[in-house]
Design a protein around this motif. Structure first.
Motif, short mmCIF file in Angstrom:
data_model
loop_
_atom_site.label_atom_id
_atom_site.label_comp_id
_atom_site.label_asym_id
_atom_site.label_seq_id
_atom_site.Cartn_x
_atom_site.Cartn_y
_atom_site.Cartn_z
N PRO A 1 0.82 -1.22 0.00
CA PRO A 1 0.00 0.00 0.00
C PRO A 1 0.85 1.26 0.00
O PRO A 1 1.95 1.29 0.56
N THR A 2 0.34 2.30 -0.63
CA THR A 2 1.01 3.60 -0.68
C THR A 2 0.40 4.51 0.37
O THR A 2 -0.81 4.74 0.36
N SER A 3 1.20 5.00 1.31
CA SER A 3 0.76 5.97 2.33
C SER A 3 -0.62 5.62 2.89
O SER A 3 -1.56 6.42 2.83
N PRO A 4 -0.80 4.43 3.47
CA PRO A 4 -2.13 3.97 3.87
C PRO A 4 -2.80 4.76 4.99
O PRO A 4 -4.00 4.61 5.21
N THR A 5 -2.04 5.62 5.69
CA THR A 5 -2.67 6.44 6.74
C THR A 5 -3.25 7.74 6.19
O THR A 5 -3.95 8.46 6.91
N THR A 6 -2.96 8.05 4.93
CA THR A 6 -3.50 9.27 4.32
C THR A 6 -4.14 9.03 2.96
O THR A 6 -4.72 9.94 2.38
N LYS A 7 -4.00 7.81 2.43
CA LYS A 7 -4.58 7.49 1.12
C LYS A 7 -5.32 6.16 1.20
O LYS A 7 -4.83 5.21 1.81
N LEU A 8 -6.48 6.11 0.57
CA LEU A 8 -7.23 4.87 0.48
C LEU A 8 -6.66 4.04 -0.66
O LEU A 8 -6.68 4.47 -1.82
N ASN A 9 -6.14 2.88 -0.33
CA ASN A 9 -5.63 1.97 -1.34
C ASN A 9 -6.71 0.99 -1.75
O ASN A 9 -7.36 0.36 -0.89
N ILE A 10 -6.92 0.86 -3.05
CA ILE A 10 -7.85 -0.13 -3.59
C ILE A 10 -7.06 -1.04 -4.53
O ILE A 10 -6.37 -0.55 -5.43
N TRP A 11 -7.15 -2.34 -4.30
CA TRP A 11 -6.50 -3.31 -5.17
C TRP A 11 -7.53 -3.90 -6.12
O TRP A 11 -8.62 -4.32 -5.68
N SER A 12 -7.21 -3.93 -7.40
CA SER A 12 -8.03 -4.59 -8.40
C SER A 12 -7.28 -5.83 -8.87
O SER A 12 -6.13 -5.73 -9.33
N CYS A 13 -7.91 -6.99 -8.73
CA CYS A 13 -7.28 -8.24 -9.12
C CYS A 13 -8.35 -9.32 -9.20
O CYS A 13 -9.50 -9.08 -8.82
N THR A 14 -8.00 -10.48 -9.66
CA THR A 14 -8.91 -11.63 -9.58
C THR A 14 -8.73 -12.28 -8.22
O THR A 14 -7.64 -12.78 -7.90
N ILE A 15 -9.77 -12.23 -7.41
CA ILE A 15 -9.67 -12.75 -6.05
C ILE A 15 -9.88 -14.26 -6.04
O ILE A 15 -9.21 -14.99 -5.34
N GLY A 16 -10.84 -14.73 -6.83
CA GLY A 16 -11.10 -16.16 -6.93
C GLY A 16 -12.31 -16.60 -6.14
O GLY A 16 -12.81 -15.88 -5.26
N GLY A 17 -12.83 -17.78 -6.44
CA GLY A 17 -13.96 -18.35 -5.71
C GLY A 17 -15.25 -17.58 -5.84
O GLY A 17 -16.12 -17.68 -4.98
N GLY A 18 -15.38 -16.76 -6.88
CA GLY A 18 -16.59 -15.96 -7.02
C GLY A 18 -16.66 -14.78 -6.08
O GLY A 18 -17.71 -14.19 -5.88
N ILE A 19 -15.52 -14.40 -5.49
CA ILE A 19 -15.48 -13.32 -4.50
C ILE A 19 -15.55 -11.96 -5.20
O ILE A 19 -14.82 -11.70 -6.13
N LEU A 20 -16.41 -11.09 -4.70
CA LEU A 20 -16.52 -9.73 -5.26
C LEU A 20 -15.44 -8.82 -4.73
O LEU A 20 -14.82 -8.06 -5.48
N GLY A 21 -15.23 -8.82 -3.41
CA GLY A 21 -14.28 -7.91 -2.81
C GLY A 21 -14.28 -8.02 -1.30
O GLY A 21 -15.09 -8.74 -0.72
N TYR A 22 -13.35 -7.33 -0.66
CA TYR A 22 -13.36 -7.27 0.80
C TYR A 22 -12.62 -6.03 1.27
O TYR A 22 -11.85 -5.43 0.52
N ALA A 23 -12.89 -5.64 2.51
CA ALA A 23 -12.30 -4.42 3.07
C ALA A 23 -11.74 -4.70 4.45
O ALA A 23 -12.21 -5.60 5.15
N GLN A 24 -10.75 -3.93 4.83
CA GLN A 24 -10.23 -4.00 6.20
C GLN A 24 -10.90 -2.94 7.04
O GLN A 24 -10.93 -1.77 6.70
N PHE A 25 -11.44 -3.37 8.15
CA PHE A 25 -12.12 -2.51 9.09
C PHE A 25 -11.10 -1.63 9.83
O PHE A 25 -9.94 -2.02 9.97
N PRO A 26 -11.49 -0.45 10.30
CA PRO A 26 -10.57 0.36 11.11
C PRO A 26 -10.02 -0.43 12.30
O PRO A 26 -10.76 -1.16 12.95
N GLY A 27 -8.74 -0.30 12.53
CA GLY A 27 -8.11 -1.00 13.65
C GLY A 27 -7.10 -2.03 13.22
O GLY A 27 -6.25 -2.44 14.01
N GLY A 28 -7.17 -2.45 11.96
CA GLY A 28 -6.23 -3.43 11.46
C GLY A 28 -4.88 -2.80 11.12
O GLY A 28 -4.70 -1.58 11.20
N SER A 29 -3.94 -3.61 10.69
CA SER A 29 -2.59 -3.15 10.37
C SER A 29 -2.61 -2.21 9.17
O SER A 29 -3.29 -2.47 8.17
#
Length: 315
Positions: A166-194
């Motif tokens: 991630p680039t400057s994750p404390t001041t910029k929202l990083n979004i990754w676009s990729c094939t996740i697999g298993g029919g997965i649409l996406g996921y997010a990290q809740f506040p409090g994680g690394s």
């Protein structure tokens, strides 16, 4: 309407929105339903980081206090977005046009400028909200890969595992676009994680409006839903039968809703309320979700105040 309750156990929920793992043959049929594997991701992250539980409980208490005391952000927050594109095929190497279309959707949905906002039923018109947060594309980083899928263990966020840090994750929202697999649409990290894994992941097939985006998730609402989680919003049914999403003005939902439910859709929870199926934090198709509530806005605002988990973004 629910009362706003505080629970350290509920504060442990990390959001990793996905469909159930499936074989390639099953993936096509699963595409008809949005889904989530929150508990599996939660169990893994708690094992890896035992301090996460107390940190998230502290964030929940702070959020509850901020909402009650009215210590909310004034003025406009603009969030720079870094999009990290991991691609093996031409379809995965999404275009700048497709990327910008997703930023445009976020700006519309979080500022009540989406064309379907006027479809909010009269019953909920008094609580429909303009969150008032805007997004600007800051940078696009691309990386070719031989991986066919990335899963949900954050490999796409780690250069040592073939991903992009991630680039400057404390001041910029990083979004990754990729094939996740298993029919997965996406996921997010809740506040409090690394901060090393902070951000949102969206499968290229559900990113933005153009190019590889596939119906019924081709209106950019997967990112709206996931950014909602990144901003501390729970699923509207509280991840339990008639559960609590810690928002006072959203009705009790039996469970997740799918497709585009006919209105009114009644809950069998106490009081049999009409469910707010058009809320971004339900599991309906992209065409079926088009509002945040005032209570959700207050909850989002609380993480950007001084002392809040994402205060650095409000500077």
């Amino acid at each position: 309407m629910k009362k706003l309750l505080l629970s350290a156990a509920a504060a442990l929920l990390l959001f990793s929105c996905q469909k159930d793992n499936a074989t390639e043959e099953q993936t096509a049929s699963l595409a008809a339903h949005r889904g989530c594997a929150s508990h599996e991701v939660l169990e893994r992250q708690l094992k890896e980081n035992p301090a996460l539980a107390s940190r998230m409980a502290e964030i929940e208490k702070f959020t509850n206090d901020a909402v009650k005391n009215g210590r909310l952000v004034n003025g406009k927050i603009e969030i720079p977005v870094v999009v990290n594109v991991l691609y093996r095929t031409a379809a995965e190497n999404i275009s700048l046009t497709q990327i910008q279309s997703q930023i445009d959707v976020l700006n519309k949905d979080f500022n009540a400028l989406n064309s379907d906002f006027n479809q909010v039923p009269t019953l909920f018109s008094g609580v429909k909200a303009n969150v008032g947060i805007s997004f600007v594309l800051d940078q696009v980083i691309r990386k070719s890969t031989t991986k066919t899928s990335w899963g949900t263990r954050d490999a796409m966020k780690k250069s040592k595992q073939g991903g992009i840090d991630p680039t400057s994750p404390t001041t910029k929202l990083n979004i990754w676009s990729c094939t996740i697999g298993g029919g997965i649409l996406g996921y997010a990290q809740f506040p409090g994680g690394s901060s090393a894994t902070d951000g949102v992941v969206i499968d290229a097939k559900y990113f933005g409006l153009a190019g590889s985006a596939a119906a019924p998730y081709n209106l950019g609402r997967t990112a709206t839903h996931e950014v909602g989680h990144w901003m501390n919003l729970r699923h509207i049914w509280g991840d339990a039968t008639c559960g609590n999403d810690f928002v006072a003005d959203t009705p009790l939902h039996n469970t997740a809703n799918y497709g585009v439910p006919a209105y009114p859709h009644y809950s069998t929870c106490a009081g049999t309320p009409v469910e707010m199926t058009m809320n971004y934090m339900d599991y309906t198709d992209d065409a079926g979700m088009y509002m945040f509530s005032a209570g959700q806005k207050a909850r989002i605002d609380a993480i950007f105040v001084s002392g809040g988990a994402r205060y650095s973004f409000a500077q």
